[in-house]
Scaffold this motif. Structure first.
Motif, PDB file in Angstrom:
ATOM      1  N   ASN A 190      -6.657   6.737  -6.888  1.00 51.02           N
ATOM      2  CA  ASN A 190      -5.910   7.357  -5.798  1.00 51.02           C
ATOM      3  C   ASN A 190      -6.051   6.529  -4.529  1.00 51.02           C
ATOM      4  O   ASN A 190      -6.473   7.021  -3.481  1.00 51.02           O
ATOM      5  N   HIS A 227      -3.964   5.602  -2.561  1.00 53.85           N
ATOM      6  CA  HIS A 227      -3.074   6.016  -1.479  1.00 53.85           C
ATOM      7  C   HIS A 227      -3.672   7.140  -0.634  1.00 53.85           C
ATOM      8  O   HIS A 227      -3.069   7.544   0.354  1.00 53.85           O
ATOM      9  N   TRP A 228      -4.841   7.658  -1.005  1.00 51.21           N
ATOM     10  CA  TRP A 228      -5.473   8.712  -0.201  1.00 51.21           C
ATOM     11  C   TRP A 228      -6.213   8.074   0.973  1.00 51.21           C
ATOM     12  O   TRP A 228      -7.246   7.419   0.795  1.00 51.21           O
ATOM     13  N   GLU A 229      -5.747   8.306   2.158  1.00 48.88           N
ATOM     14  CA  GLU A 229      -6.410   7.751   3.341  1.00 48.88           C
ATOM     15  C   GLU A 229      -7.777   8.379   3.585  1.00 48.88           C
ATOM     16  O   GLU A 229      -8.595   7.827   4.313  1.00 48.88           O
ATOM     17  N   CYS A 278      -6.681   1.346   1.320  1.00 49.64           N
ATOM     18  CA  CYS A 278      -6.160   2.693   1.554  1.00 49.64           C
ATOM     19  C   CYS A 278      -5.438   2.835   2.886  1.00 49.64           C
ATOM     20  O   CYS A 278      -4.495   3.625   2.993  1.00 49.64           O
ATOM     21  N   ALA A 283       6.248   4.211  -5.229  1.00 53.55           N
ATOM     22  CA  ALA A 283       6.585   5.086  -4.106  1.00 53.55           C
ATOM     23  C   ALA A 283       5.703   6.320  -4.110  1.00 53.55           C
ATOM     24  O   ALA A 283       5.225   6.776  -3.058  1.00 53.55           O
ATOM     25  N   LYS A 293       2.490   5.538  -2.693  1.00 51.69           N
ATOM     26  CA  LYS A 293       2.580   5.004  -1.331  1.00 51.69           C
ATOM     27  C   LYS A 293       2.098   3.560  -1.269  1.00 51.69           C
ATOM     28  O   LYS A 293       1.463   3.130  -0.305  1.00 51.69           O
ATOM     29  N   SER A 294       2.385   2.822  -2.330  1.00 53.55           N
ATOM     30  CA  SER A 294       1.944   1.439  -2.421  1.00 53.55           C
ATOM     31  C   SER A 294       2.819   0.535  -1.569  1.00 53.55           C
ATOM     32  O   SER A 294       4.046   0.689  -1.547  1.00 53.55           O
ATOM     33  N   PRO A 295       2.232  -0.435  -0.891  1.00 53.25           N
ATOM     34  CA  PRO A 295       3.045  -1.403  -0.146  1.00 53.25           C
ATOM     35  C   PRO A 295       4.010  -2.169  -1.034  1.00 53.25           C
ATOM     36  O   PRO A 295       5.021  -2.684  -0.555  1.00 53.25           O
ATOM     37  N   GLN A 334       6.036  -1.029  -3.152  1.00 58.63           N
ATOM     38  CA  GLN A 334       7.276  -0.321  -3.479  1.00 58.63           C
ATOM     39  C   GLN A 334       8.491  -1.051  -2.899  1.00 58.63           C
ATOM     40  O   GLN A 334       9.566  -1.066  -3.503  1.00 58.63           O
TER      41      GLN A 334
END
Length: 767
Positions: free
Chosen positions: A517, A519-521, A557, A745, A748-750, A752
């Motif tokens: 995960n 994409h979890w900030e 992240c 997407a 939230k990957s760069p 995408q």
């Protein structure tokens, strides 16, 4: 000459206007059946509002309209002369509010139901929901709109469901019978006899009955007509789920634009347009709750020179929000208090303690922990509160949520009824259990963890859940994602209260799960807390470990290479202080990733070379795994700077290590590292334009990531494969790139954007 009765006049005027009953029904909004009853003389004295809409539809002049109203008045039952103070009053509809806003779909459904009604089957509509939704305003507005369809009368009765002593069915029936002209002496003494007489009196009449503020089904059921063309609208804060064969109007919160429209109708468009953003902010602070928006509007209306921004600033402070939402006798807090005071003591406890839960919603197990209740009882209380309109249940899962303002009210009651000691005890109890559960769940993803070792998971004795801790990876993943806000709040609580070993154990367990995960900030906060706890315990080795985790989080992240470099360099210092070569190697690797993102490729190359040399000197299994990661990173960097052949040699070296195996490490783990090496080999071959050779290792890597349920790794691998297939003109290229774009997407990957670009290039070439 004998004066025409109402029905005769209506029939003559309709014929003169050249309208059929259907045409007049459409023009006036009065049902065909109601018109037929009037013209046949079955309905002799329709209400004034009905006569008015008929006169307008027929195009009557003032004198003709007055004569029609006079004929209707003669046919209406004459009100009884009151014989004493107990004589019942006429139960007229309350005044309709002129600024009624929104609610178009539920209102349309009610109107449609009235028009299509079965004349032998009375209709019942229930309008239920949480305090402040505007149920009564909606019901009154609907009753006024529906009035022409019910020419035999419209009656409203407040059942006082929120009072300490609600209206009894017996008393309610006496008032209803009196409103229909039944003398006091003719009203039976018993409730059942009164209900029977009421059904008899109203049975063949087209009447609309509004029963406002009902407490439960037993209060409402005796008041409902048994046959005939009537409509009863019931409002209640309770769901009244026990009422059968009813239409339900579920009122939702207003949408933001609807809340602003209500505010506009109250204070005028000029003030709203002058402070458009403040109006939107005010709607949000009111939680889009109609009562709160109305109170804010009434407050502003009484202060014409006060700016909207001033009220926004006041309401922005949570501690003062409920104080600010009052205008005269209208108070949001009072509306909540009515429902709260009616609850049993155990339900009041559950409601206020549940307000301590973090995040937008909470599970019954969280509520059970905070309230100190067994799980099954917590579920029962949550369902009771949902039926009472004080909680909203999730449509798909067993989770519950507060309205923001109601949560503030419930939190106030903690301060009043529980105090800080009980509050803190509830938070600590929930935090301890939550961290044990989170740690046990996260270890399902730790490839280096001994699966046979006992885990410090919650025991059956102290576990409020029905099935204990998650038993598999999928169940563990679902729980960790659903309870993310709760276990993160528990981690904060443990840190604040000095339980630093719990913080470190949980963060350590999470580090493999975090890879799934990226994409979890929140991982930045998790590992910052664990770094602080390691420092509080004076453990330089653990400080180095968790500084490395923090550097990873900053790098991947939140894409903050400056902070990542600071953390990695601090980890390197700590590792060297305690002579930990493994953590030193990791620190050099994470630092290399940060400087590479800062555009310093030569420095990144040097750090990776140093890291690889450092780790090659270590003989532990952990060092071999770290070396694999560093070699893969080094090879990737070489490929990115145009040295793909050197990169391929490096990644082949990684593959050889994987094939040789690592003592003490499972085949599952080695397969995962081997898949990473294969992905990089495929990318190296693609950079060398050896397309046919690149496809097999990329397919193997993707299959391994999917089998291991690693979506954060599978997404980029699918993109790499899609780009190779595109280069070779493979028919699966577009489908692969589409799937990669959607997966990246969701993560939230760069990358995408890279997937979207590759897809566009492919489509352009095919055009």
């Amino acid at each position: 000459m004998r004066m025409e009765d109402f029905g005769q006049q209506l029939r003559r005027l309709r014929a003169r206007a050249g309208l059929s009953q259907e045409g007049l029904s459409h023009a006036a909004g009065v049902s065909i059946r109601a018109l037929a009853d009037m013209e046949r003389g079955r309905t002799r004295g329709p209400q004034r509002r009905t006569v008015q809409v008929l006169a307008e539809a027929l195009g009557l002049n003032d004198d003709e309209a007055a004569n029609l109203e006079k004929a209707a008045a003669l046919g209406r039952p004459r009100p009884r002369t009151a014989t004493g103070p107990a004589a019942p009053a006429v139960l007229a509809l309350p005044r309709d509010i002129q600024d009624f806003t929104a609610r178009v779909p539920p209102l349309a459904r009610l109107l449609e139901m009235a028009q299509d009604a079965d004349p032998n089957r009375p209709m019942v509509a229930v309008v239920a929901g949480q305090p402040g939704l505007g149920k009564t305003a909606f019901a009154v507005h609907a009753a006024h709109r529906l009035a022409p369809h019910f020419p035999d009368g419209q009656f409203a009765l407040d059942l006082h469901g929120m009072d300490p002593e609600p209206t009894t069915p017996r008393d309610a029936l006496a008032r209803l019978l009196g409103s229909m002209g039944v003398p006091d002496a003719a009203i039976p003494a018993g409730t059942d006899d009164r209900a029977g007489l009421w059904r008899s009196v109203v049975g063949d009449r087209r009447v609309l009955l509004l029963l406002d503020n009902a407490v439960d089904e037993s209060q409402v059921s005796p008041l409902l007509p048994g046959i005939g063309p009537s409509l009863t609208i019931v409002t209640s804060r309770h769901s009244l789920a026990g009422l059968e064969s009813v239409h339900r109007s579920d009122l939702a919160l207003l949408r933001r634009e609807e809340a602003v429209e209500l505010l506009t109708r109250i204070i005028g468009s000029e003030r709203v347009q002058a402070e458009a953003q403040a109006a939107r902010d005010l709607a949000d602070l009111c939680g889009h709750l109609p009562l709160a928006v109305r109170i804010a509007g009434q407050r502003l209306l009484s202060r014409p020179h006060e700016r909207l921004g001033k009220l926004v600033a006041r309401l922005a402070a949570e501690g003062r929000r409920l104080d600010g939402l009052q205008a005269g006798s209208l108070r949001v807090r009072a509306a909540f208090a009515l429902s709260y005071r009616q609850l049993p003591p155990e339900s009041r406890t559950f409601l206020r303690r549940a307000s301590l839960a973090a995040g937008a919603d909470f599970s019954p197990e969280t509520g059970a922990l905070l309230a100190g209740l067994p799980y099954d009882e917590a579920v029962a209380r949550a369902e009771e509160l949902t039926d009472a309109g004080l909680l909203q249940s999730d449509a798909a899962t067993e989770r519950y949520r507060f309205h923001d303002l109601l949560k503030l009210y419930a939190a106030e009651q903690i301060a009043v009824e529980d105090g800080p000691e009980i509050r803190d005890a509830a938070l600590d109890r929930a935090a301890r259990w939550m961290l044990r559960r989170a740690t046990a769940a996260a270890l399902h993803f730790d490839a280096e963890h001994d699966r046979t070792a006992p885990r410090d998971a919650p025991t059956p004795h102290d576990d409020p859940g029905p099935d204990g801790a998650p038993t598999g990876r999928e169940e563990a993943r679902t729980w960790l994602e659903a309870e993310r806000a709760q276990w993160l709040a528990a981690l904060r609580r443990a840190h604040v209260t000095g339980r630093h070993r719990e913080v470190l154990d949980t963060a350590e367990a999470m580090h493999w799960f975090s890879d799934l995960n990226q994409h979890w900030e929140q991982w930045v906060e998790v590992f910052q807390l664990s770094v602080d706890s390691a420092r509080s315990l004076g453990s330089r080795r653990e400080e180095a470990v968790h500084l490395n985790y923090l550097a990873w989080a900053y790098n991947l992240c939140v894409a903050d290479p400056h902070a990542a470099l600071t953390s990695a360099d601090a980890a390197l210092v700590a590792a060297r202080d305690c002579r930990d070569g493994l953590q030193g190697g990791w620190a050099l690797g994470y630092g290399a990733g940060a400087v590479h993102r800062l555009g310093r490729s030569e420095e990144a190359h040097a750090r990776l070379r140093e890291a690889a040399d450092c780790l090659a000197l270590q003989d532990s299994p952990q060092a071999r795994l770290a070396e694999l990661t560093i070699l893969n990173s080094l090879g990737t960097l070489l490929r990115q700077v145009g040295r793909a052949a050197e990169a391929l040699d490096i990644h082949r070296r990684s593959e050889r290590i994987c094939r040789a195996g690592i003592p003490g490490r499972t085949d599952e783990l080695i397969t995962l590292y081997h898949a990473v090496a294969r992905q990089q080999i495929g990318n190296d071959l693609a950079a060398l334009e050896r397309w046919d050779e690149a496809e097999p290792p990329l397919r193997q890597a993707l299959a391994a990531f999917e089998a291991s349920q690693m979506p954060a790794w599978a997404g980029p691998a699918r993109l790499d494969l899609g780009q190779v297939l595109s280069a070779t003109g493979h028919p699966d290229a577009r489908e692969t790139l589409l799937a990669a774009r959607d997966a990246l997407a969701a993560l939230k990957s760069p990358r995408q954007a890279e997937a979207a670009t590759s897809l566009a290039v492919l489509d352009e070439a095919a055009a």
